[in-house]
Scaffold this motif. Structure first.
Motif, PDB file in Angstrom:
ATOM      1  N   ARG A 233      36.702 -21.847 -36.928  1.00  0.00           N
ATOM      2  CA  ARG A 233      36.565 -20.412 -37.227  1.00  0.00           C
ATOM      3  C   ARG A 233      37.716 -19.889 -38.097  1.00  0.00           C
ATOM      4  NH1 ARG A 233      33.771 -15.934 -35.564  1.00  0.00           N
ATOM      5  NH2 ARG A 233      34.930 -13.995 -35.458  1.00  0.00           N
ATOM      6  N   GLU A 234      38.939 -20.275 -37.768  1.00  0.00           N
ATOM      7  CA  GLU A 234      40.092 -19.782 -38.518  1.00  0.00           C
ATOM      8  C   GLU A 234      40.023 -20.213 -39.985  1.00  0.00           C
ATOM      9  OE1 GLU A 234      44.866 -20.373 -38.322  1.00  0.00           O
ATOM     10  OE2 GLU A 234      43.857 -19.919 -36.421  1.00  0.00           O
ATOM     11  N   GLN A 235      39.709 -21.474 -40.223  1.00  0.00           N
ATOM     12  CA  GLN A 235      39.592 -21.965 -41.599  1.00  0.00           C
ATOM     13  C   GLN A 235      38.426 -21.299 -42.323  1.00  0.00           C
ATOM     14  OE1 GLN A 235      39.322 -26.226 -41.500  1.00  0.00           O
ATOM     15  NE2 GLN A 235      41.490 -26.499 -41.011  1.00  0.00           N
ATOM     16  N   THR A 236      37.332 -21.069 -41.604  1.00  0.00           N
ATOM     17  CA  THR A 236      36.160 -20.431 -42.210  1.00  0.00           C
ATOM     18  C   THR A 236      36.480 -19.003 -42.618  1.00  0.00           C
ATOM     19  OG1 THR A 236      34.659 -21.840 -40.959  1.00  0.00           O
ATOM     20  CG2 THR A 236      33.752 -19.786 -41.842  1.00  0.00           C
ATOM     21  N   VAL A 237      37.129 -18.262 -41.736  1.00  0.00           N
ATOM     22  CA  VAL A 237      37.491 -16.876 -42.060  1.00  0.00           C
ATOM     23  C   VAL A 237      38.457 -16.852 -43.240  1.00  0.00           C
ATOM     24  CG1 VAL A 237      38.681 -14.815 -41.203  1.00  0.00           C
ATOM     25  CG2 VAL A 237      36.983 -15.972 -39.759  1.00  0.00           C
TER      26      VAL A 237
ATOM     27  N   GLN B  89      28.585 -18.214 -35.661  1.00  0.00           N
ATOM     28  CA  GLN B  89      27.563 -19.196 -36.058  1.00  0.00           C
ATOM     29  C   GLN B  89      27.947 -19.800 -37.414  1.00  0.00           C
ATOM     30  OE1 GLN B  89      24.352 -16.257 -35.528  1.00  0.00           O
ATOM     31  NE2 GLN B  89      23.440 -17.753 -34.106  1.00  0.00           N
ATOM     32  N   LEU B  90      28.986 -20.592 -37.393  1.00  0.00           N
ATOM     33  CA  LEU B  90      29.589 -21.092 -38.624  1.00  0.00           C
ATOM     34  C   LEU B  90      28.703 -22.087 -39.357  1.00  0.00           C
ATOM     35  CD1 LEU B  90      33.264 -21.517 -37.389  1.00  0.00           C
ATOM     36  CD2 LEU B  90      32.114 -19.478 -38.277  1.00  0.00           C
ATOM     37  N   ARG B  91      28.064 -22.969 -38.632  1.00  0.00           N
ATOM     38  CA  ARG B  91      27.195 -23.948 -39.295  1.00  0.00           C
ATOM     39  C   ARG B  91      25.995 -23.268 -39.945  1.00  0.00           C
ATOM     40  NH1 ARG B  91      29.831 -26.336 -35.276  1.00  0.00           N
ATOM     41  NH2 ARG B  91      30.840 -28.325 -35.687  1.00  0.00           N
ATOM     42  N   GLU B  92      25.486 -22.229 -39.303  1.00  0.00           N
ATOM     43  CA  GLU B  92      24.383 -21.470 -39.893  1.00  0.00           C
ATOM     44  C   GLU B  92      24.858 -20.740 -41.158  1.00  0.00           C
ATOM     45  OE1 GLU B  92      25.283 -21.537 -36.748  1.00  0.00           O
ATOM     46  OE2 GLU B  92      23.516 -21.937 -35.511  1.00  0.00           O
ATOM     47  N   ALA B  93      26.079 -20.194 -41.097  1.00  0.00           N
ATOM     48  CA  ALA B  93      26.663 -19.535 -42.275  1.00  0.00           C
ATOM     49  C   ALA B  93      26.820 -20.532 -43.413  1.00  0.00           C
ATOM     50  CB  ALA B  93      28.011 -18.908 -41.925  1.00  0.00           C
ATOM     51  N   ALA B  94      27.230 -21.749 -43.068  1.00  0.00           N
ATOM     52  CA  ALA B  94      27.386 -22.800 -44.077  1.00  0.00           C
ATOM     53  C   ALA B  94      26.055 -23.101 -44.751  1.00  0.00           C
ATOM     54  CB  ALA B  94      27.944 -24.074 -43.432  1.00  0.00           C
ATOM     55  N   ALA B  95      25.007 -23.181 -43.960  1.00  0.00           N
ATOM     56  CA  ALA B  95      23.686 -23.496 -44.516  1.00  0.00           C
ATOM     57  C   ALA B  95      23.216 -22.398 -45.468  1.00  0.00           C
ATOM     58  CB  ALA B  95      22.676 -23.683 -43.385  1.00  0.00           C
ATOM     59  N   VAL B  96      23.422 -21.153 -45.093  1.00  0.00           N
ATOM     60  CA  VAL B  96      23.023 -20.037 -45.972  1.00  0.00           C
ATOM     61  C   VAL B  96      23.859 -20.050 -47.248  1.00  0.00           C
ATOM     62  CG1 VAL B  96      22.925 -17.521 -46.201  1.00  0.00           C
ATOM     63  CG2 VAL B  96      22.190 -18.604 -44.062  1.00  0.00           C
ATOM     64  N   ALA B  97      25.160 -20.275 -47.103  1.00  0.00           N
ATOM     65  CA  ALA B  97      26.044 -20.291 -48.278  1.00  0.00           C
ATOM     66  C   ALA B  97      25.605 -21.346 -49.280  1.00  0.00           C
ATOM     67  CB  ALA B  97      27.494 -20.526 -47.851  1.00  0.00           C
ATOM     68  N   GLU B  98      25.310 -22.532 -48.793  1.00  0.00           N
ATOM     69  CA  GLU B  98      24.909 -23.603 -49.718  1.00  0.00           C
ATOM     70  C   GLU B  98      23.531 -23.331 -50.318  1.00  0.00           C
ATOM     71  OE1 GLU B  98      24.968 -26.364 -52.299  1.00  0.00           O
ATOM     72  OE2 GLU B  98      26.728 -26.088 -51.023  1.00  0.00           O
TER      73      GLU B  98
ATOM     74  N   LYS C  15      30.233 -23.307 -57.178  1.00  0.00           N
ATOM     75  CA  LYS C  15      31.086 -24.366 -56.618  1.00  0.00           C
ATOM     76  C   LYS C  15      31.905 -23.842 -55.440  1.00  0.00           C
ATOM     77  CE  LYS C  15      31.516 -27.006 -60.907  1.00  0.00           C
ATOM     78  NZ  LYS C  15      32.448 -27.374 -62.006  1.00  0.00           N
ATOM     79  N   ALA C  16      32.420 -22.622 -55.567  1.00  0.00           N
ATOM     80  CA  ALA C  16      33.217 -22.027 -54.486  1.00  0.00           C
ATOM     81  C   ALA C  16      32.362 -21.817 -53.237  1.00  0.00           C
ATOM     82  CB  ALA C  16      33.820 -20.705 -54.947  1.00  0.00           C
ATOM     83  N   ALA C  17      31.113 -21.426 -53.421  1.00  0.00           N
ATOM     84  CA  ALA C  17      30.220 -21.250 -52.269  1.00  0.00           C
ATOM     85  C   ALA C  17      29.963 -22.587 -51.579  1.00  0.00           C
ATOM     86  CB  ALA C  17      28.915 -20.602 -52.709  1.00  0.00           C
ATOM     87  N   SER C  18      29.813 -23.645 -52.359  1.00  0.00           N
ATOM     88  CA  SER C  18      29.634 -24.977 -51.760  1.00  0.00           C
ATOM     89  C   SER C  18      30.898 -25.417 -51.029  1.00  0.00           C
ATOM     90  CB  SER C  18      29.259 -26.001 -52.833  1.00  0.00           C
ATOM     91  OG  SER C  18      27.943 -25.778 -53.283  1.00  0.00           O
ATOM     92  N   ASP C  19      32.056 -25.101 -51.592  1.00  0.00           N
ATOM     93  CA  ASP C  19      33.323 -25.417 -50.914  1.00  0.00           C
ATOM     94  C   ASP C  19      33.408 -24.652 -49.591  1.00  0.00           C
ATOM     95  OD1 ASP C  19      34.029 -27.047 -53.049  1.00  0.00           O
ATOM     96  OD2 ASP C  19      35.385 -25.550 -53.952  1.00  0.00           O
ATOM     97  N   PHE C  20      33.061 -23.374 -49.621  1.00  0.00           N
ATOM     98  CA  PHE C  20      33.044 -22.573 -48.386  1.00  0.00           C
ATOM     99  C   PHE C  20      32.088 -23.196 -47.369  1.00  0.00           C
ATOM    100  CE2 PHE C  20      30.817 -19.597 -45.704  1.00  0.00           C
ATOM    101  CZ  PHE C  20      31.859 -19.011 -45.001  1.00  0.00           C
TER     102      PHE C  20
ATOM    103  N   ALA D 128      30.923 -25.586 -42.265  1.00  0.00           N
ATOM    104  CA  ALA D 128      30.180 -26.634 -41.561  1.00  0.00           C
ATOM    105  C   ALA D 128      31.086 -27.423 -40.618  1.00  0.00           C
ATOM    106  CB  ALA D 128      29.511 -27.578 -42.560  1.00  0.00           C
ATOM    107  N   GLY D 129      32.382 -27.425 -40.898  1.00  0.00           N
ATOM    108  CA  GLY D 129      33.341 -28.104 -40.026  1.00  0.00           C
ATOM    109  C   GLY D 129      33.518 -27.407 -38.683  1.00  0.00           C
TER     110      GLY D 129
END
Length: 142
Positions: free
Chosen positions: A118-122, A58-67, A104-109, A114-115
């Protein structure tokens, strides 16, 4: 008697560790320290949630929590509180800079996750904790 000995041993070990702790002391008013500690606990919960979401794909959900919880959007949570309750102004400048870099790093993550790749996210996961590790390795409150 056994409990007293255990307590004394724990005290001795704790004081020995403190004496050997070469991290920079970053003292701050009690209210600011309490807010910072609360933020750190909340950050750990957010990191755990992000890891679970990434593991579940659930990468987009992970992105939302990270931001929301760790990113630039999460900065300034205490700005409306009294000066003595705001951690940032009481940090050494380098410590404060590490914190900003972490946001800033969390926003970059978050942008990577959000893209949806999976490989890039990991591969980007270590960026979430790098500033945390740097700060905790360099500074202490007590």
């Amino acid at each position: 008697m056994k409990m007293v000995l255990i307590g004394l041993l724990a005290l001795l070990v704790g004081s020995t560790y403190a004496a050997d702790d070469a991290r920079v002391l970053a003292p701050m008013p009690a209210a600011a320290e309490a807010n910072l500690r609360g933020e750190m606990r909340a950050s750990l919960l957010a990191l755990n949630e992000i890891l679970a979401l990434v593991a579940a794909g659930q990468l987009r959900e992970a992105a939302a929590v990270a931001e929301r919880e760790l990113g630039v959007s999460a900065m300034g949570k205490h700005r409306s509180q009294p000066f003595t309750a705001r951690p940032g102004p009481h940090m050494p400048p380098a410590m404060h800079a590490i914190g900003i870099d972490g946001h800033k790093a969390a926003s970059d993550f978050a942008r990577v996750a959000a893209g949806g790749d999976r490989e890039q996210t990991v591969a980007a996961l270590p960026t979430l904790t790098a500033a945390c590790v740097a700060c905790h390795q360099s500074y202490r409150l007590r």
